[in-house]
Design a protein around this motif. Structure first.
Motif, PDB file in Angstrom:
ATOM      1  N   ASN A  71      -3.799 -25.916  37.036  1.00 15.37           N
ATOM      2  CA  ASN A  71      -3.579 -24.627  36.360  1.00 15.37           C
ATOM      3  C   ASN A  71      -4.927 -23.949  36.134  1.00 15.37           C
ATOM      4  N   GLY A  72      -4.875 -22.735  35.636  1.00 13.53           N
ATOM      5  CA  GLY A  72      -6.106 -21.971  35.451  1.00 13.53           C
ATOM      6  C   GLY A  72      -6.983 -22.515  34.337  1.00 13.53           C
ATOM      7  N   THR A  73      -6.359 -22.999  33.283  1.00 15.52           N
ATOM      8  CA  THR A  73      -7.119 -23.521  32.150  1.00 15.52           C
ATOM      9  C   THR A  73      -7.996 -24.697  32.584  1.00 15.52           C
ATOM     10  N   ILE A  76     -10.905 -23.688  34.736  1.00  8.00           N
ATOM     11  CA  ILE A  76     -12.096 -23.210  34.012  1.00  8.00           C
ATOM     12  C   ILE A  76     -12.903 -24.402  33.490  1.00  8.00           C
ATOM     13  N   THR A  97      -9.976 -12.330  24.647  1.00  5.59           N
ATOM     14  CA  THR A  97      -9.510 -13.037  25.838  1.00  5.59           C
ATOM     15  C   THR A  97      -8.310 -13.880  25.454  1.00  5.59           C
ATOM     16  N   PHE A  98      -7.640 -14.410  26.476  1.00  6.65           N
ATOM     17  CA  PHE A  98      -6.553 -15.354  26.239  1.00  6.65           C
ATOM     18  C   PHE A  98      -7.183 -16.698  25.842  1.00  6.65           C
ATOM     19  N   THR A 101      -9.529 -19.500  27.924  1.00 12.12           N
ATOM     20  CA  THR A 101     -10.973 -19.461  28.172  1.00 12.12           C
ATOM     21  C   THR A 101     -11.698 -20.378  27.177  1.00 12.12           C
ATOM     22  N   MET A 159     -14.517 -12.297  31.294  1.00 13.15           N
ATOM     23  CA  MET A 159     -13.118 -12.311  31.707  1.00 13.15           C
ATOM     24  C   MET A 159     -12.706 -10.895  32.091  1.00 13.15           C
ATOM     25  N   ASP A 185     -14.044 -15.881  34.623  1.00 12.79           N
ATOM     26  CA  ASP A 185     -12.623 -16.126  34.375  1.00 12.79           C
ATOM     27  C   ASP A 185     -11.873 -14.959  35.021  1.00 12.79           C
ATOM     28  N   ALA A 187      -8.824 -15.167  36.077  1.00 12.63           N
ATOM     29  CA  ALA A 187      -7.419 -15.588  36.039  1.00 12.63           C
ATOM     30  C   ALA A 187      -6.460 -14.407  36.184  1.00 12.63           C
ATOM     31  N   ASN A 211      -0.144 -18.794  37.201  1.00 12.81           N
ATOM     32  CA  ASN A 211       0.938 -19.003  36.242  1.00 12.81           C
ATOM     33  C   ASN A 211       2.068 -17.997  36.525  1.00 12.81           C
ATOM     34  N   LYS A 214       1.464 -14.183  36.145  1.00 13.66           N
ATOM     35  CA  LYS A 214       0.321 -13.543  36.805  1.00 13.66           C
ATOM     36  C   LYS A 214       0.786 -12.749  38.036  1.00 13.66           C
TER      37      LYS A 214
HETATM   38  C1  LIG Z   1      -3.677 -16.966  32.518  1.00 13.65           C
HETATM   39  C2  LIG Z   1      -5.064 -17.110  32.069  1.00 13.65           C
HETATM   40  C3  LIG Z   1      -5.792 -18.316  32.232  1.00 13.65           C
HETATM   41  C4  LIG Z   1      -5.246 -19.544  32.868  1.00 13.65           C
HETATM   42  O1  LIG Z   1      -4.004 -19.866  32.450  1.00 13.65           O
HETATM   43  P1  LIG Z   1      -3.089 -21.031  33.079  1.00 13.65           P
HETATM   44  O2  LIG Z   1      -1.775 -20.710  32.462  1.00 13.65           O
HETATM   45  O3  LIG Z   1      -3.676 -22.310  32.614  1.00 13.65           O
HETATM   46  O4  LIG Z   1      -3.069 -20.931  34.567  1.00 13.65           O
HETATM   47  C5  LIG Z   1      -7.106 -18.321  31.838  1.00 13.65           C
HETATM   48  N1  LIG Z   1      -7.702 -17.263  31.295  1.00 13.65           N
HETATM   49  C6  LIG Z   1      -7.051 -16.092  31.127  1.00 13.65           C
HETATM   50  C7  LIG Z   1      -7.784 -14.940  30.561  1.00 13.65           C
HETATM   51  C8  LIG Z   1      -5.712 -15.974  31.495  1.00 13.65           C
HETATM   52  O5  LIG Z   1      -5.071 -14.821  31.310  1.00 13.65           O
END
Ligand SMILES: *Cc1c(COP(=O)(O)O)cnc(C)c1O
Length: 379
Positions: A71-73, A76, A97-98, A101, A159, A185, A187, A211, A214
């Motif tokens: 996954n993106g988290t 990172i 940010t979400f 990060t 980001m 980032d 994402a 995700n 996205k």
């Molecule tokens: C979606 C997102 C991520 C990664 O999210 P995952 O759900 O883990 O894939 C990271 N940073 C930002 C700013 C995001 O919007």
């Protein structure tokens, strides 16, 4: 006026009782590739779709090499590890940010330092970054330190909010000047370009997310974009349990992670990537309609920054004040149109309220006023 906005949005997404913020769209080879993947029995962490997705994404973004991740988290987290972020380091990032990060840098044992965003990008401000560094940090032996905490400042993580690229040229310059590793980032910004170059390819590493909400999705998934092939190879190794190739023995030469993307998710990704250009066209078309409309009713609409091509992942409007924002959220969500405020500032969350902060006047202003409106691809 709110009822007119609701009717306008409902008119753009007809035949839906409730208009979601962002729904995935499967109109290409998704089922075909999923079937192929199942028939091959290679549904798990190796298979031809994983290799193809990495190659196709590298070609699309212009990265030297792309490495899939669960996954993106976690992507990172891996990116920060790959550039040498260690326990006790500080990482400069934006509080707007979400949470992913800041969670990711916390997994590395690092501490965030929060720097303001620019009004025209909603992303990390290179000017504010340099101002903070000049006042609070010092370079010793080509390493930046926080004068107050004494900690090493290793990396900078901008980001690209809602797909709008930050001022990358200036940011690269500042990072180089102070020996900071730049990890983007990205994402939210697949398909977003800064002066013709894809976001996520300006720093040492960039990260994408697939995700479900996205622009394109693999169900769940992420990706690291590398400019350095050796670093990409090391990342692939560490994200696949650091297993040394051998016909039968289980030899591992690092603490590894099981951060692989299953082949079945990559199959979905390959099909989604094929439709990305069409998605982007539709999303830009919707953004143009919104811009026209909100201009006509005197509501500020977030447009792409100068010199950039945004993917318009999530469209955003900027309301007068928090009161107006709250009543707008109340009305729209009660009347079948999903809207959401921007995230709470990271420095206001209990885990990060002790963090070092620069002047955050733009973040504070924007956090009270930004609302996201429905942004799915319209068929
Ligand atoms: C979606 C997102 C991520 C990664 O999210 P995952 O759900 O883990 O894939 C990271 N940073 C930002 C700013 C995001 O919007």
């Amino acid at each position: 006026m709110y009822s007119e906005i609701v009717n306008t949005i409902k008119g753009l997404f007809p035949k839906q009782d409730f208009v979601p913020l962002h729904a995935p769209c499967f109109v290409g080879n998704e089922k075909k590739y999923l079937n192929e993947c199942i028939d091959s029995t290679f549904v798990s962490s190796v298979g031809k779709f994983v290799d193809r997705f990495e190659n196709d994404m590298a070609a699309y973004t212009g990265a030297k090499k792309a490495v899939v991740c669960v996954n993106g988290t976690n992507a990172i987290q891996m990116a920060l590890m790959m550039v040498g972020v260690e326990r006790g380091d500080e990482v400069l990032t934006q509080p707007l940010t979400f949470i992913a990060t800041c969670n990711a840098l916390s997994y590395c044992g690092a501490h965030p330092v929060f720097i303001d965003v620019d009004r025209d990008t909603l992303g990390l401000s290179p000017v504010k970054l340099e101002e903070w560094i000049q006042e609070y940090a010092e370079l010793r032996d080509e390493t930046l330190y926080n004068k107050r905490t004494g900690r090493r400042i290793k990396a900078c993580v901008p980001m690209h909010t809602f797909g709008h690229p930050v001022h990358l040229n200036k940011l690269v310059e500042v990072c180089n000047r102070y020996h900071l590793k730049l990890v983007e980032d990205a994402a939210e910004s697949i398909g977003s370009f800064y002066h013709g170059q894809h976001t996520g390819t300006f720093g040492e590493v960039g990260v994408l997310s697939f995700n479900g909400n996205k622009t394109i999705t693999t169900g769940g998934g992420g990706m690291l974009l590398f400019q350095d092939e050796e670093l990409a190879k090391l990342c692939k190794h560490i994200t696949t349990q650091a297993k040394v190739p051998h016909p039968w023995e289980f030899v591992h030469d690092h603490i590894g992670y099981n951060y692989r993307m299953p082949n079945i998710n990559a199959a979905l990704g390959c099909a989604q990537l094929e439709t990305l250009p069409a998605f982007l066209e539709k999303k830009r078309e919707l953004a143009a309609i919104y811009k026209n409309y909100f201009d006509s009713v005197g509501v500020e609409f977030m447009s792409e920054p100068e010199g950039c091509r945004s993917n318009y992942w999530l469209n955003a409007i900027i309301l007068k004040d928090k009161e107006e924002r709250d009543s707008f959220l109340e009305y729209t969500n009660a009347h079948g149109v999903m809207t959401r405020p921007i995230w709470q500032l990271m420095n206001r969350l209990p885990m990060f309220e002790q963090a070092e902060c620069g002047d955050l006047s733009n973040c504070t202003y924007l956090a009270d006023r930004i609302v996201n409106i429905p942004s799915s691809v319209r068929l």
